[in-house]
Structures are given as C-alpha cells and as structure tokens.
Motif scaffolding. Structure first.
Motif, PDB file in Angstrom:
ATOM      1  N   SER A   1       0.830  -1.217   0.000  1.00 17.29           N
ATOM      2  CA  SER A   1       0.000   0.000   0.000  1.00 17.29           C
ATOM      3  C   SER A   1       0.861   1.263   0.000  1.00 17.29           C
ATOM      4  CB  SER A   1      -0.960  -0.002   1.189  1.00 17.29           C
ATOM      5  OG  SER A   1      -0.256   0.040   2.399  1.00 17.29           O
ATOM      6  N   ILE A   2       2.006   1.237   0.664  1.00 14.93           N
ATOM      7  CA  ILE A   2       2.910   2.396   0.631  1.00 14.93           C
ATOM      8  C   ILE A   2       3.410   2.625  -0.794  1.00 14.93           C
ATOM      9  CG2 ILE A   2       5.204   3.207   1.354  1.00 14.93           C
ATOM     10  CD1 ILE A   2       4.604   1.938   4.096  1.00 14.93           C
ATOM     11  N   TRP A   3       3.722   1.548  -1.505  1.00 12.58           N
ATOM     12  CA  TRP A   3       4.185   1.682  -2.889  1.00 12.58           C
ATOM     13  C   TRP A   3       3.075   2.226  -3.778  1.00 12.58           C
ATOM     14  CZ3 TRP A   3       3.487  -1.668  -7.407  1.00 12.58           C
ATOM     15  CH2 TRP A   3       4.314  -1.308  -8.471  1.00 12.58           C
ATOM     16  N   VAL A   4       1.844   1.729  -3.599  1.00 12.34           N
ATOM     17  CA  VAL A   4       0.717   2.192  -4.416  1.00 12.34           C
ATOM     18  C   VAL A   4       0.426   3.665  -4.126  1.00 12.34           C
ATOM     19  CG1 VAL A   4      -1.765   1.917  -4.783  1.00 12.34           C
ATOM     20  CG2 VAL A   4      -0.289  -0.087  -4.741  1.00 12.34           C
ATOM     21  N   VAL A   5       0.462   4.072  -2.851  1.00  7.31           N
ATOM     22  CA  VAL A   5       0.218   5.477  -2.501  1.00  7.31           C
ATOM     23  C   VAL A   5       1.310   6.366  -3.078  1.00  7.31           C
ATOM     24  CG1 VAL A   5       0.172   7.095  -0.549  1.00  7.31           C
ATOM     25  CG2 VAL A   5      -1.186   5.021  -0.461  1.00  7.31           C
ATOM     26  N   SER A   6       2.567   5.920  -3.011  1.00  7.06           N
ATOM     27  CA  SER A   6       3.650   6.737  -3.570  1.00  7.06           C
ATOM     28  C   SER A   6       3.531   6.841  -5.090  1.00  7.06           C
ATOM     29  CB  SER A   6       5.015   6.189  -3.168  1.00  7.06           C
ATOM     30  OG  SER A   6       5.248   4.932  -3.750  1.00  7.06           O
ATOM     31  N   LEU A   7       3.000   5.819  -5.737  1.00  6.76           N
ATOM     32  CA  LEU A   7       2.712   5.924  -7.174  1.00  6.76           C
ATOM     33  C   LEU A   7       1.612   6.945  -7.423  1.00  6.76           C
ATOM     34  CD1 LEU A   7       2.756   2.211  -8.423  1.00  6.76           C
ATOM     35  CD2 LEU A   7       4.289   4.044  -9.129  1.00  6.76           C
ATOM     36  N   GLY A   8       0.558   6.893  -6.598  1.00  7.84           N
ATOM     37  CA  GLY A   8      -0.564   7.816  -6.758  1.00  7.84           C
ATOM     38  C   GLY A   8      -0.190   9.263  -6.500  1.00  7.84           C
ATOM     39  N   LEU A   9       0.718   9.489  -5.553  1.00 10.92           N
ATOM     40  CA  LEU A   9       1.133  10.853  -5.228  1.00 10.92           C
ATOM     41  C   LEU A   9       2.201  11.383  -6.182  1.00 10.92           C
ATOM     42  CD1 LEU A   9       1.275  10.663  -1.332  1.00 10.92           C
ATOM     43  CD2 LEU A   9      -0.405  11.865  -2.737  1.00 10.92           C
ATOM     44  N   GLY A  10       2.716  10.518  -7.029  1.00  8.88           N
ATOM     45  CA  GLY A  10       3.729  10.944  -7.987  1.00  8.88           C
ATOM     46  C   GLY A  10       5.139  10.916  -7.441  1.00  8.88           C
ATOM     47  N   TRP A  11       5.339  10.309  -6.280  1.00  9.88           N
ATOM     48  CA  TRP A  11       6.687  10.213  -5.722  1.00  9.88           C
ATOM     49  C   TRP A  11       7.510   9.179  -6.476  1.00  9.88           C
ATOM     50  CZ3 TRP A  11       4.961   9.840   0.077  1.00  9.88           C
ATOM     51  CH2 TRP A  11       4.461  11.075   0.470  1.00  9.88           C
ATOM     52  N   GLU A  12       6.824   8.209  -7.073  1.00  3.14           N
ATOM     53  CA  GLU A  12       7.472   7.196  -7.900  1.00  3.14           C
ATOM     54  C   GLU A  12       6.719   7.104  -9.202  1.00  3.14           C
ATOM     55  OE1 GLU A  12       8.594   3.387  -6.393  1.00  3.14           O
ATOM     56  OE2 GLU A  12       8.522   4.098  -4.330  1.00  3.14           O
TER      57      GLU A  12
END
Length: 129
Positions: A100-111
């Motif tokens: 979920s941390i990876w998915v959220v960071s994808l959604g926020l544009g961090w990755e």
C-alpha cells in the motif's frame, strides 16, 4: 512462546528502551567505522552535525518524532494482532502495508511506473505475498 504472556504495550516499551539504549551506547564508536575519509568528507554517523540539523530544523525534528510514533504504533498493533490472531496474519498485514505504501507513492507521484522495470516490483510483491 505460548507459555509467556506479555502485554503488547510492555513489549513495545522494552523494545524501544533496548533500541534507544543500544544506539546511545554505540553512538560514540560509530564514527570509527570510516577512518580513511577526512573529517569534512565523512557523511556517516556525525553526531554533532546530526544533532545540529535535528534541533535547528523543525521539519527534521518533527518528522523524526512522527517516525518514532508510527514505529511504536506499528509494533504495538502488530503484537496485538499476533496475540489475538496469528503470526501469519501479522506477516500478511505487514506485506500489505509495504504494497500500500508503494501504491500510494505511485498515486502521489513520488514514484513512477516504468513499464519493464516495475513489472519486477509487481512480481516481487506477488512473490512476497
């Protein structure tokens, strides 16, 4: 381990105490791990510079406090789940937390999702679960 009953809050408290004690005990010796670099180029384990940055930069201080609180809460709830359900359920929740941390960071544009490379990450998460 089934014989011993320790309240999750007590276990987390002892874990935090042991971690803080061992870090404080080792802190004076950690700069000795990199003796070949000149002092100005030594970026690791500089206690004076680290304390200066932490105390003079509120963002660093409060993010450190937030990280400490989140780790304490994670350990408390993890021990509570393990006590009432099972260690397997705790491992599954921990894995889902990472995903979920990876998915959220994808959604926020961090990755960014890079097509061929990110498939390796998805495969790794699948293998982990």
């Amino acid at each position: 381990m089934a014989r011993y009953s320790v309240a999750p809050l007590v276990a987390v408290g002892w874990e935090g105490f042991f971690g803080a004690f061992s870090i404080l005990l080792m802190m004076p010796f950690l700069p000795l791990l990199r003796p070949t670099l000149p002092p100005a180029a030594q970026p690791f384990f500089d206690l004076k510079r680290g304390l200066d940055q932490m105390l003079n930069t509120p963002t660093v201080l409060w993010s450190g406090v937030a990280i400490a609180i989140s780790i304490a809460l994670f350990n408390f709830f993890g021990l509570s789940v393990t006590r009432h359900v099972s260690a397997t359920a705790r491992s599954l929740t921990d894995t889902c937390r990472t995903l979920s941390i990876w998915v959220v960071s994808l959604g926020l544009g961090w990755e960014r999702f890079v097509w061929p490379v990110s498939l390796l990450q998805v495969g790794g998460f699948g293998l982990l679960v």
